[in-house]
Design a protein around this motif. Structure first.
Motif, mmCIF file in Angstrom:
data_model
loop_
_atom_site.group_PDB
_atom_site.id
_atom_site.type_symbol
_atom_site.label_atom_id
_atom_site.label_comp_id
_atom_site.label_asym_id
_atom_site.label_seq_id
_atom_site.Cartn_x
_atom_site.Cartn_y
_atom_site.Cartn_z
ATOM 1 N N ASN A 274 39.601 9.771 48.030
ATOM 2 C CA ASN A 274 39.404 8.997 49.217
ATOM 3 C C ASN A 274 39.678 9.307 50.498
ATOM 4 O O ASN A 274 39.045 9.252 51.109
ATOM 5 C CB ASN A 274 40.570 7.574 48.940
ATOM 6 C CG ASN A 274 40.459 6.366 49.757
ATOM 7 O OD1 ASN A 274 40.296 6.690 51.089
ATOM 8 N ND2 ASN A 274 40.553 5.355 49.328
ATOM 9 N N LEU A 275 40.681 10.307 50.554
ATOM 10 C CA LEU A 275 41.006 11.061 51.825
ATOM 11 C C LEU A 275 39.948 11.982 51.988
ATOM 12 O O LEU A 275 39.528 11.966 53.307
ATOM 13 C CB LEU A 275 42.487 11.765 51.787
ATOM 14 C CG LEU A 275 43.659 10.773 51.472
ATOM 15 C CD1 LEU A 275 44.911 11.528 51.727
ATOM 16 C CD2 LEU A 275 43.671 10.136 53.032
ATOM 17 N N GLY A 276 39.470 12.813 51.088
ATOM 18 C CA GLY A 276 38.458 13.867 51.298
ATOM 19 C C GLY A 276 37.153 12.960 52.001
ATOM 20 O O GLY A 276 36.635 13.590 52.885
ATOM 21 N N LEU A 277 36.734 11.890 51.204
ATOM 22 C CA LEU A 277 35.594 11.519 51.796
ATOM 23 C C LEU A 277 35.681 10.651 53.141
ATOM 24 O O LEU A 277 34.789 10.768 53.662
ATOM 25 C CB LEU A 277 35.176 10.432 50.606
ATOM 26 C CG LEU A 277 34.477 11.010 49.496
ATOM 27 C CD1 LEU A 277 34.188 9.948 48.284
ATOM 28 C CD2 LEU A 277 33.299 11.978 49.568
ATOM 29 N N SER A 278 37.078 9.987 53.298
ATOM 30 C CA SER A 278 37.019 9.578 54.691
ATOM 31 C C SER A 278 37.198 10.502 55.829
ATOM 32 O O SER A 278 36.839 10.266 56.810
ATOM 33 C CB SER A 278 38.446 8.742 54.297
ATOM 34 O OG SER A 278 38.527 7.753 53.392
ATOM 35 N N ALA A 294 26.714 8.379 57.918
ATOM 36 C CA ALA A 294 28.079 8.861 57.924
ATOM 37 C C ALA A 294 29.197 7.859 56.906
ATOM 38 O O ALA A 294 29.992 8.254 56.466
ATOM 39 C CB ALA A 294 28.854 9.122 59.153
ATOM 40 N N ARG A 295 28.426 6.488 56.939
ATOM 41 C CA ARG A 295 29.470 5.703 56.343
ATOM 42 C C ARG A 295 28.916 4.767 55.256
ATOM 43 O O ARG A 295 29.335 4.703 54.035
ATOM 44 C CB ARG A 295 29.865 4.341 57.337
ATOM 45 C CG ARG A 295 31.057 5.180 58.468
ATOM 46 C CD ARG A 295 31.174 4.265 59.533
ATOM 47 N NE ARG A 295 32.393 4.732 60.478
ATOM 48 C CZ ARG A 295 32.736 4.231 61.459
ATOM 49 N NH1 ARG A 295 32.159 3.178 62.187
ATOM 50 N NH2 ARG A 295 33.916 4.569 62.174
ATOM 51 N N VAL A 296 27.584 4.355 55.416
ATOM 52 C CA VAL A 296 27.033 3.520 54.526
ATOM 53 C C VAL A 296 26.480 4.194 53.213
ATOM 54 O O VAL A 296 26.793 3.815 52.112
ATOM 55 C CB VAL A 296 25.674 2.797 55.160
ATOM 56 C CG1 VAL A 296 24.847 1.957 53.943
ATOM 57 C CG2 VAL A 296 26.060 1.736 56.238
ATOM 58 N N LYS A 297 26.002 5.402 53.358
ATOM 59 C CA LYS A 297 25.433 6.308 52.412
ATOM 60 C C LYS A 297 26.684 6.739 51.425
ATOM 61 O O LYS A 297 26.660 6.839 50.120
ATOM 62 C CB LYS A 297 24.516 7.394 52.932
ATOM 63 C CG LYS A 297 23.004 6.610 53.361
ATOM 64 C CD LYS A 297 22.459 7.898 53.835
ATOM 65 C CE LYS A 297 20.967 7.336 54.081
ATOM 66 N NZ LYS A 297 19.984 8.166 54.476
ATOM 67 N N PHE A 298 27.602 7.092 52.265
ATOM 68 C CA PHE A 298 28.946 7.583 51.520
ATOM 69 C C PHE A 298 29.454 6.355 50.551
ATOM 70 O O PHE A 298 29.726 6.666 49.212
ATOM 71 C CB PHE A 298 30.120 7.897 52.497
ATOM 72 C CG PHE A 298 30.077 9.412 52.867
ATOM 73 C CD1 PHE A 298 29.340 9.854 53.607
ATOM 74 C CD2 PHE A 298 31.419 9.961 52.488
ATOM 75 C CE1 PHE A 298 29.149 11.300 53.782
ATOM 76 C CE2 PHE A 298 31.380 11.377 52.763
ATOM 77 C CZ PHE A 298 30.493 11.924 53.552
#
Length: 433
Positions: A274-278, A294-298
């Motif tokens: 969670n922290l890494g992707l955020s 940066a947000r939707v595809k993640f």
């Protein structure tokens, strides 16, 4: 976009730390029922279906209270709303330590769910008063990891408390922790006042967009897609923290203490995901990458991978330890939604509607938490509580998270939706003139 001088990093991060502590308590309160499920069900004579009903009851009034407090948060300082929540949670732990029947337990969980429902949208609304848009993902992710820390502590400590003092003592300890946090918040909690200043034309359009009815905002495609993502994330998370300890103990054959430790291991594994992707998502936003990428595809990629992992135990043979490791990754990936989805909403929705929209997002999303434990209980009940029965229940997450991801990839376009909302407000401006 520029940020006003009201941005105070030290104070903003201090509030983040305090709110992370509240998130820890919030999830301890939620997950305790799952960790003590086996001894509690044995003492109270609960079947798997009855336990699933009780676990889902936590969310019966969750949505109603979330929406109600969301509208109130547009007018009342979040500082006082959060203080009221902390006190209410602590008070409601006490009767749970003394209940003796299914009905009493049901009522306690319904009331506690009503008190805890508004927590996350209110907390996010409070944090967004301290951080600018390009810096919002990481603090929300850190607060979300307070939830992870709560789940970790639950897995490590609750089985030990139960084995030494009985399962009821856990509720009394949680009451004490809740009261302690409330005192700290009363002394040090503050309200943020950061302002975001855009170019004059954009600011004018945003002001007009704020005047449009809330229903226009809520029926926007990006808002609806984000709500669906939240629904899937709540479904997965609630199913995991409610049933995973029992699956480890009854399905995979671990002892009560071992199951608690493995539950903690799964939570530990979810935290860096969670922290890494955020962090990476926020870093991309800071470098000017659009939120679509940066947000939707993640979120979408994380959901699809999670869905594949959830169905693997039904397709292939794995050892018990391999199944634990798969659950760690599969359960951890959807939690990225809790840090990124609110930022998506804040990007699209006018600030004057943000509190209510975040509340409605959480309220509708939490319906997944009301349904999934009960459905899981029925699946396990009819499957004879074998490991495969639990795995079929967890696989229901696969269908939902993959569907949510595909919908988001097709229709969630935050930049486009923001422009649409600003454009549809223009006629209202002309009419008013």
């Amino acid at each position: 976009m520029t940020v006003s001088s009201d941005f105070k990093p030290r104070s903003a991060w201090a509030m983040t730390v305090l709110l992370t502590g509240l998130a820890l308590i919030n999830y301890l309160d939620k997950v305790v029922i799952g960790v003590v499920a086996v001894p509690m069900s044995k003492e109270l004579g609960l079947s798997h279906a009855q336990f699933g009903l009780i676990a889902g009851a936590f969310f019966w009034l969750f949505s109603i209270s979330t929406i109600a407090v969301g509208f109130i948060s547009n007018r009342v300082k979040t500082r006082w709303l959060l203080l009221a929540m902390g006190i209410a949670w602590a008070v409601l732990q006490i009767p749970q330590a003394h209940m003796t029947s299914l009905f009493a337990l049901l009522i306690c969980r319904v009331l506690l769910g009503a008190a805890e429902g508004p927590f996350m949208p209110t907390t996010i609304h409070a944090l967004y008063k301290w951080f600018p848009d390009t810096k919002r993902t990481l603090p929300v992710a850190i607060v979300s990891q307070g939830a992870g820390l709560g789940l970790l502590m639950a897995g490590m400590l609750i089985p030990l408390v139960t084995s030494r003092f009985g399962w009821r003592m856990n509720f009394l300890i949680l009451a004490g922790i809740g009261f302690a946090w409330s005192v700290l918040w009363l002394c040090f909690g503050r309200e943020g006042n950061i302002e975001h200043k855009a170019a004059s034309a954009q600011a004018g359009a945003s002001a007009e967009a704020a005047r449009q009815p809330l229903r226009k905002t809520l029926t926007n495609a990006s808002v609806l897609c984000t709500i669906l993502l939240g629904f899937a994330a709540y479904w997965s998370l609630t199913q995991v923290f409610t049933w995973l300890p029992t699956y480890l103990e009854k399905g995979l054959g671990y002892s009560h203490v071992q199951a608690g430790r493995l539950f903690a291991l799964i939570i530990i594994a979810a935290t860096p995901i969670n922290l890494g992707l955020s962090w990476f998502s926020q870093r991309l936003m800071g470098r000017g990458v659009g939120s679509r990428a940066a947000r939707v595809k993640f979120i979408s990629i994380a959901y699809i991978v999670s869905g594949c992992i959830y169905v693997l135990p039904l397709m292939f043979e794995f050892t018990t330890l391999q199944k634990v490791l798969l659950m760690a990754v599969g359960a951890g990936l959807p939690t990225i939604c809790f840090s990124i989805a609110p930022a998506l909403l804040a990007e699209v929705v006018p600030e004057t509607q943000r509190g209510a929209t975040l509340a409605i997002y959480a309220a509708i999303g939490s319906l997944g938490g009301a349904i999934s434990p009960a459905l899981m209980g029925e699946i396990v009940q009819h499957g004879g509580a074998a490991a495969q029965a639990y795995e079929k229940g967890f696989a229901t997450c696969a269908i939902l998270v993959v569907l949510a991801a595909l919908v988001a990839l097709s229709w969630l376009h935050p930049e486009r939706s923001r422009r649409v909302l600003e454009t549809t407000a223009a006629p209202a401006r002309s009419t008013a003139v």
